[in-house]
Design a protein around this motif. Structure first.
Motif, PDB file in Angstrom:
ATOM      1  N   VAL A 184      36.413  34.742  46.146  1.00 23.10           N
ATOM      2  CA  VAL A 184      35.884  33.631  46.495  1.00 23.10           C
ATOM      3  C   VAL A 184      35.494  32.851  45.362  1.00 23.10           C
ATOM      4  O   VAL A 184      34.472  33.254  44.873  1.00 23.10           O
ATOM      5  CB  VAL A 184      34.786  33.043  48.234  1.00 23.10           C
ATOM      6  N   VAL A 185      36.242  31.617  45.699  1.00 21.68           N
ATOM      7  CA  VAL A 185      36.069  31.559  43.978  1.00 21.68           C
ATOM      8  C   VAL A 185      34.361  30.051  43.934  1.00 21.68           C
ATOM      9  O   VAL A 185      35.310  29.541  45.290  1.00 21.68           O
ATOM     10  CB  VAL A 185      36.325  30.604  42.826  1.00 21.68           C
ATOM     11  N   ALA A 186      33.382  29.583  43.771  1.00 18.44           N
ATOM     12  CA  ALA A 186      32.579  28.587  44.616  1.00 18.44           C
ATOM     13  C   ALA A 186      31.835  28.305  43.113  1.00 18.44           C
ATOM     14  O   ALA A 186      30.153  28.469  43.439  1.00 18.44           O
ATOM     15  CB  ALA A 186      31.683  29.405  45.419  1.00 18.44           C
ATOM     16  N   MET A 362      34.576  26.922  33.853  1.00 23.17           N
ATOM     17  CA  MET A 362      35.755  27.647  34.406  1.00 23.17           C
ATOM     18  C   MET A 362      37.219  27.614  34.059  1.00 23.17           C
ATOM     19  O   MET A 362      38.776  28.778  34.324  1.00 23.17           O
ATOM     20  CB  MET A 362      35.919  25.645  34.955  1.00 23.17           C
ATOM     21  N   PRO A 363      37.650  27.491  33.048  1.00 17.59           N
ATOM     22  CA  PRO A 363      39.303  27.760  32.080  1.00 17.59           C
ATOM     23  C   PRO A 363      39.079  28.888  31.801  1.00 17.59           C
ATOM     24  O   PRO A 363      39.957  29.619  32.311  1.00 17.59           O
ATOM     25  CB  PRO A 363      39.365  26.897  30.517  1.00 17.59           C
ATOM     26  N   GLU A 364      37.937  29.501  31.400  1.00 21.36           N
ATOM     27  CA  GLU A 364      38.095  31.362  31.424  1.00 21.36           C
ATOM     28  C   GLU A 364      37.915  32.198  31.890  1.00 21.36           C
ATOM     29  O   GLU A 364      38.536  32.512  32.585  1.00 21.36           O
ATOM     30  CB  GLU A 364      36.653  31.382  30.597  1.00 21.36           C
ATOM     31  N   LEU A 365      37.000  31.346  33.391  1.00 17.68           N
ATOM     32  CA  LEU A 365      37.710  32.389  34.954  1.00 17.68           C
ATOM     33  C   LEU A 365      39.024  32.079  35.499  1.00 17.68           C
ATOM     34  O   LEU A 365      39.253  33.088  35.416  1.00 17.68           O
ATOM     35  CB  LEU A 365      36.393  31.420  35.743  1.00 17.68           C
ATOM     36  N   ALA A 366      39.452  31.353  34.645  1.00 18.58           N
ATOM     37  CA  ALA A 366      40.808  30.781  36.266  1.00 18.58           C
ATOM     38  C   ALA A 366      41.684  30.955  35.294  1.00 18.58           C
ATOM     39  O   ALA A 366      42.432  32.094  35.627  1.00 18.58           O
ATOM     40  CB  ALA A 366      41.160  29.178  35.778  1.00 18.58           C
ATOM     41  N   LYS A 367      41.301  31.966  33.587  1.00 15.12           N
ATOM     42  CA  LYS A 367      42.391  32.212  33.398  1.00 15.12           C
ATOM     43  C   LYS A 367      41.919  33.816  33.952  1.00 15.12           C
ATOM     44  O   LYS A 367      43.594  34.561  33.847  1.00 15.12           O
ATOM     45  CB  LYS A 367      42.248  32.757  31.392  1.00 15.12           C
ATOM     46  N   THR A 368      40.741  33.977  33.338  1.00 15.16           N
ATOM     47  CA  THR A 368      40.877  36.128  34.097  1.00 15.16           C
ATOM     48  C   THR A 368      41.327  35.721  35.513  1.00 15.16           C
ATOM     49  O   THR A 368      41.919  37.433  35.462  1.00 15.16           O
ATOM     50  CB  THR A 368      39.251  36.021  33.866  1.00 15.16           C
ATOM     51  N   LEU A 369      41.295  35.191  36.409  1.00 11.53           N
ATOM     52  CA  LEU A 369      41.872  35.131  38.164  1.00 11.53           C
ATOM     53  C   LEU A 369      43.398  35.171  37.617  1.00 11.53           C
ATOM     54  O   LEU A 369      43.544  35.411  38.563  1.00 11.53           O
ATOM     55  CB  LEU A 369      40.931  33.951  38.878  1.00 11.53           C
ATOM     56  N   GLY A 370      43.777  34.462  36.827  1.00  8.56           N
ATOM     57  CA  GLY A 370      45.477  33.775  36.780  1.00  8.56           C
ATOM     58  C   GLY A 370      45.656  33.005  37.591  1.00  8.56           C
ATOM     59  O   GLY A 370      45.991  32.283  38.304  1.00  8.56           O
ATOM     60  N   PHE A 378      39.538  21.035  37.734  1.00 13.38           N
ATOM     61  CA  PHE A 378      39.266  21.828  38.857  1.00 13.38           C
ATOM     62  C   PHE A 378      40.517  22.389  39.500  1.00 13.38           C
ATOM     63  O   PHE A 378      41.113  22.577  38.967  1.00 13.38           O
ATOM     64  CB  PHE A 378      39.109  21.384  40.089  1.00 13.38           C
ATOM     65  N   VAL A 379      40.070  23.852  40.262  1.00  6.95           N
ATOM     66  CA  VAL A 379      40.935  24.833  40.862  1.00  6.95           C
ATOM     67  C   VAL A 379      41.743  24.072  42.139  1.00  6.95           C
ATOM     68  O   VAL A 379      41.675  23.196  42.369  1.00  6.95           O
ATOM     69  CB  VAL A 379      39.663  25.660  41.983  1.00  6.95           C
ATOM     70  N   LYS A 380      42.823  24.636  41.543  1.00  5.47           N
ATOM     71  CA  LYS A 380      44.044  23.702  42.228  1.00  5.47           C
ATOM     72  C   LYS A 380      44.744  24.314  43.146  1.00  5.47           C
ATOM     73  O   LYS A 380      44.793  25.822  43.289  1.00  5.47           O
ATOM     74  CB  LYS A 380      45.617  23.888  41.258  1.00  5.47           C
TER      75      LYS A 380
END
Lengths: 434, 596
Positions: A184-186, A362-370, A378-380
């Motif tokens: 869960v991303v928060a 955020m951008p880095e985390l999104a990349k890590t999580l794919g 923001f998260v899509k």
């Protein structure tokens, strides 16, 4: 149910998701980048429209997280690597060194009292100072000190005075690998830096502050003990203005936050009322484009702000703020919507309500999580109507403001936190069955 | 309890919330002089880890058998301090709270001296009660792994599906013949402009085909009894009554569309004056065509006036019909006070749909504030790019309906930006009206004993922290029963309610509060007054004596107050305990500290 779940972000949305999952029987790893959980809500003075003291209603939840047998807190930690897929994620978490032994530290605060070095206090939006060895705020969870190596002068005093022998200046980063079924991303939001709009003079004029700085100034546990004073000379401001949509609803390409941040109208009205409650003879003016007081109890609250507290609302987006160098007073220049002429009004203090923007990592985390992000970073959502809390990666869900202004406020964040807990339970139940 | 009371008192500064007014060290020193107080200390924040650790350690160190915390309100913090006592092996009911913030520092900020005296009085009273406290046991009850969901709109459907896929049995009842609620009647959804049926269709299909869900349409809740974990509901439908036993209940009964009174903007008089909901249906059926101009008026019946709680004063004693009549009457005169949250986006959505089909049609939206929160700003921009005209009228001056010289509908408004009166001859006038509490929702609220808020919608347990819980254990709310929401927000709240209910059902048991009524059978004469007065149906006369079913008892104390023989007492609020508190206030006895 023996599956574990990882929650990234220990603000109110992440805490709610963690507690609901833990109470549902899941083992929860709650990962927080800062030294304490609590998130943005911990920084607020009061919450609208009930005027509950924010920390007072948050602290019991924070403590519940730290005491819950199914919740393991990983504070001052970041996500390094994620592998696998729904049902079987392998996550590497990097625990940054606190230079203080979590098991030994009792949080007595003697180290901070003796530390000779001061640094700006981030929790107070850098209005006040903290020591190089410090706790983020008095109710911090966990109650463990942390050394900020950038300001530390390595005098070793903390080590000498610590009664528990907890200081460990040689501590190394630690990597933990965890198996989880779902994530869960928060991760919440950051605030737009208003110096990006030079006409408003933030950073140049001392008495132009942000709404979060105001929260800390109003808060009884803030840097001024709850006394709202002008940064220029410490006097009490009598005539204050709020400017809405600073960076929000703004398409200029160097700003590019075309969305409405959803909460600023409401907190500005709350803060205006708080100021009137503190000092009944102050005059408060709110400059706005549309007064977006949606949500339970808000329209009624705005009505009260007008009729009971005499808050003045001017529908205008000010063009410029100028400062009188002698008095540090500020003149706001705006087009009066009634006379349709340009007017100037002088204020003692101006509060800017900046856009809420995706958090830095955020951008880095999104990349890590794919997972994918939307146009604004923001998260899509997988589907903004049908599956608003599902990210584009199966098994990874999302709640709170990292979804963007889909979340109006605290109750929305909490509802979403609970809802992600349901989504995780559903998906892991299916995984278990298959 | 035979043991001599050994009381620890912990006084909280609450940062400067209390400490900035009350002289906390002085109150602490004073507390040490009160009989039975073995230990007294103060902290910056008693609710912090440090404060709680101090309580737990002191219990052990000083062998305390009672704890008093003087701080804020038990509403938010009592569970926390009770848990700390429990962790230190002290029965959590041997804890008493004194509120010296809401009752002292916040209300007397300008008189520190008297505030400090009052804080001492309040602490002395709490200690007096604490000395007489007794340990209590919280009854544990089994929670059945089944749920009743009332209402099959998107919120109810989502909640049902979530619980069913987690393995719980779900009974889903819907008053209409078909599932889908309000969303079923919508045409397109914002911001995706997907057909509403694309969302409602699959949801309905999944629910109907799920082996764990039993659906009853044209059905309603006839009666419900029981308590968390063990509700017995009587459902009534075309095939007669059906009784079900469930562990939890989710109320997702939806809301209604406000219908403007006849004549308001000529609604009900001129057949081309319609509501936004009616426009939706006409667009779906293709009945709008390519008119020259459509004018939409926002906030018709919403954001009107102040809240008038007087309309609800009679609750909960009045009967449902009377309550409803009062609410509706108050609202008819003034409209509803709140912002209905979704109407701006609905208007934009329909404006876009019209423009996409008939670019030549002039669509005018008259509004006070355009509340396109979230990322819907893009949606608003899309409408402007399609040349929908958004005109802000001065909020206090509502638009008016007139006629053109040739008898056509015409809307007159005061354009706030231009500073001019503007007139728009219109083929259609569309009124954006709010979602309002439905009759069913109020009936259900009363049947289930969920309070109704001043806006007329069902009230959550805590506006900020518990948005889908109610103050009735085991009963949750989802969707628009707690106020206007759009489809995606309703779906999220359905998931959230399912999460909360699933925790109870998954654990299979729950502890309830020990503060309940107790009958002294020697004194009871079996008059039955308690049975009559109890709002929760807890007492029952059996063999000439009152028997309290503890699990139903909410500890309100009505029966104890009513009992003519004083046969009923309240656990944790015994007469002796309360009188000791009063006595401590009025007769400070040997220790110092005056009356305030």
């Amino acid at each position: 149910m023996e599956k574990a779940v990882m929650v990234i972000g220990g603000g109110v949305a992440g805490m709610q998701a963690s507690l609901d999952l833990a109470n549902r029987g899941f083992k929860v790893y709650l990962v927080e980048r800062n030294p304490s959980i609590g998130g943005r809500m911990a920084q607020l003075d009061k919450t609208f429209p009930t005027m509950d003291c924010s920390m007072c209603i948050l602290a019991p939840k924070m403590i519940e997280c730290s005491h819950h047998p199914n919740v393991q807190l990983l504070t001052y930690s970041e996500i390094k690597e994620v592998k696998g897929s729904v049902g079987n994620f392998k996550v590497k978490v990097l625990k940054k060194p606190r230079y203080v032994d979590e098991k030994k530290c009792t949080g007595c605060g003697i180290c901070s009292e003796n530390c000779p070095t001061e640094a700006p206090n981030e929790f107070d939006e850098s209005i006040g100072v903290r020591k190089a060895i410090y706790m983020l705020f008095p109710q911090a969870v966990p109650r463990v000190a942390v050394i900020d190596k950038e300001s530390c002068v390595e005098c070793g005093l903390c080590d000498k005075v610590c009664p528990a022998g907890a200081v460990n200046r040689g501590q190394q980063p630690e990597e933990v690998e965890l198996d989880v079924g779902a994530i869960v991303v928060a991760t919440g939001f950051d605030m737009f830096d208003p110096s990006g709009i030079p006409q408003y003079g933030y950073g140049r004029f001392k008495n132009v502050i942000t709404a979060m700085e105001l929260e800390r100034l109003l808060c009884a546990s803030g840097p001024t003990g709850g006394h709202l004073i002008r940064p220029s000379e410490g006097k009490i401001p009598r005539h204050l203005a709020f400017i809405q949509c600073v960076g929000s609803r703004d398409r200029r390409d160097w700003i590019n936050h075309p969305y409405c941040s959803s909460i600023c109208c409401k907190y500005a009205v709350k803060d205006a009322v708080l100021i009137k409650e503190h000092k009944t003879d102050s005059r408060v003016t709110i400059f706005y484009i549309d007064m977006r007081a949606f949500g339970r109890g808000f329209q009624e609250f705005v009505n009260r702000a007008k009729s009971e507290f005499g808050i003045e609302f001017i529908r205008s987006n000010p063009g410029e703020i100028s400062e009188d160098p002698k008095t540090n007073n500020l003149a706001i220049s705006f087009e009066d919507p009634i006379t349709r002429t340009v007017q100037n009004i002088s204020f003692d203090l101006v509060v800017l309500c900046p856009a809420l923007v995706p958090s830095k990592g955020m951008p880095e985390l999104a990349k890590t999580l794919g997972m994918e992000l939307d146009n604004y970073g923001f998260v899509k959502s997988q589907d903004s109507v049908r599956k608003p809390l599902d990210t584009t990666v199966p098994g990874i869900f999302c709640c709170g403001y990292c979804l963007g202004p889909k979340t109006g406020d605290i109750p929305d964040s909490i509802t979403q936190g609970s809802a992600t807990a349901a989504r995780v339970s559903e998906v892991l139940a299916e995984e278990g069955a298959s | 309890m035979e043991q001599e009371p050994r009381i620890g008192v912990f006084i909280c500064s609450c940062g400067t919330n209390i400490g900035g007014v009350v002289n906390v060290p002085e109150v602490t020193e004073y507390a040490k002089t009160i009989p039975h107080v073995i230990h007294a200390d103060h902290n910056l924040y008693t609710c912090s880890e440090a404060g709680l650790t101090a309580i737990k350690e002191s219990i052990k160190e000083h062998n305390l058998n009672r704890v008093v915390v003087a701080s804020c309100t038990p509403r938010t913090h009592e569970p926390l301090f009770r848990a700390a006592c429990r962790e230190a092996s002290l029965n959590p009911y041997l804890f008493e709270m004194a509120n010296i913030r809401e009752h002292v520092s916040w209300v007397h900020p300008h008189d520190p001296e008297k505030a400090t005296r009052k804080a001492k009085d309040i602490v002395r009273m709490a200690v007096a009660k604490a000395a007489l406290l007794e340990p209590q046991t919280e009854p544990e009850v089994e929670v059945k792994g089944s749920s009743l969901v009332i209402g099959a709109g998107v919120a109810g459907l989502t909640a049902a599906l979530s619980m069913a896929s987690q393995g719980f049995k779900v009974y889903l009842i819907e008053k209409e013949k078909e599932l889908g609620g309000i969303a079923r009647r919508l045409y397109k959804l914002y911001p995706t402009l997907a057909d509403s049926s694309e969302v409602v269709g699959p949801l309905t299909k999944d629910v109907e085909s799920h082996e764990n869900i039993e659906v009853m349409t044209s059905a309603s809740l006839k009666d419900i009894s029981g308590y968390v974990g063990n509700f017995n509901a009587v459902l009534t439908g075309p095939e007669g009554d059906k009784e079900v036993d469930v562990g939890t209940v989710i109320v997702a009964a939806g809301s209604s569309n406000y219908t403007p009174p006849k004549g308001l903007y000529e609604y009900g008089v001129h057949d081309h004056v319609i509501t936004q909901g009616e426009l939706d249906e006409k667009l779906k059926k293709g009945e709008i065509g390519e008119p020259e101009r459509i004018v939409m008026i926002q906030c018709v019946g919403a954001r009107k006036g102040e809240i008038r709680p007087s309309a609800l004063e009679a609750f909960p004693k009045s009967d449902t019909a009377e309550l409803l009549r009062k609410i509706l009457k108050a609202r008819k005169e003034e409209g509803w006070p709140y912002c209905s949250r979704i109407c701006c986006m609905n208007a934009i959505k329909n404006a876009i749909l019209i423009k996409e089909k008939s670019p030549k049609t002039d669509v005018v939206v008259l509004f006070g504030d355009l509340r396109v929160y979230k990322e819907y700003e893009d949606f608003y921009r899309k409408a402007r790019d399609l040349e929908v005209r958004f005109i802000r009228h001065i909020e206090e001056v509502r638009p008016e309906i007139t006629r053109t010289p040739d008898g056509k509908l015409q809307v007159m408004a005061y354009d706030a930006l231009a500073g001019l009166e503007v007139k728009f001859p219109a083929d259609w006038v569309v009124l954006s009206t709010p979602l309002i509490p439905s009759k069913d929702e109020i009936m259900l609220g009363r049947m289930l004993k969920i309070p109704i808020a001043t806006d007329g919608f069902l009230m959550e347990a805590h506006l900020k922290l518990r948005p889908v819980d109610t103050n009735v254990d085991g009963v949750f709310i989802a969707g628009t029963v707690s106020g206007p929401k759009d489809v995606s927000e309703s779906i999220v709240s359905g998931e959230a309610a399912a999460a909360r209910a699933s925790i109870l059902m998954g654990n299979g048991k729950v502890r309830t509060d020990a503060i309940t009524a107790v009958v002294d059978e020697d004194l009871c004469i079996g008059c039955g007054l308690c049975e009559e007065i109890c709002p929760y149906g807890a007492p029952r006369i059996e063999d000439g004596k009152s028997k309290i079913r503890e699990i139903l008892c909410r500890g309100c104390g009505s029966c104890a107050a009513e009992c003519p023989k004083r046969a009923i007492t309240m656990r944790h609020y015994g007469d002796n305990q309360l009188l000791a508190q009063v006595k401590a206030l009025l007769v400070p006895q040997s220790h110092e500290g005056g009356l305030t």
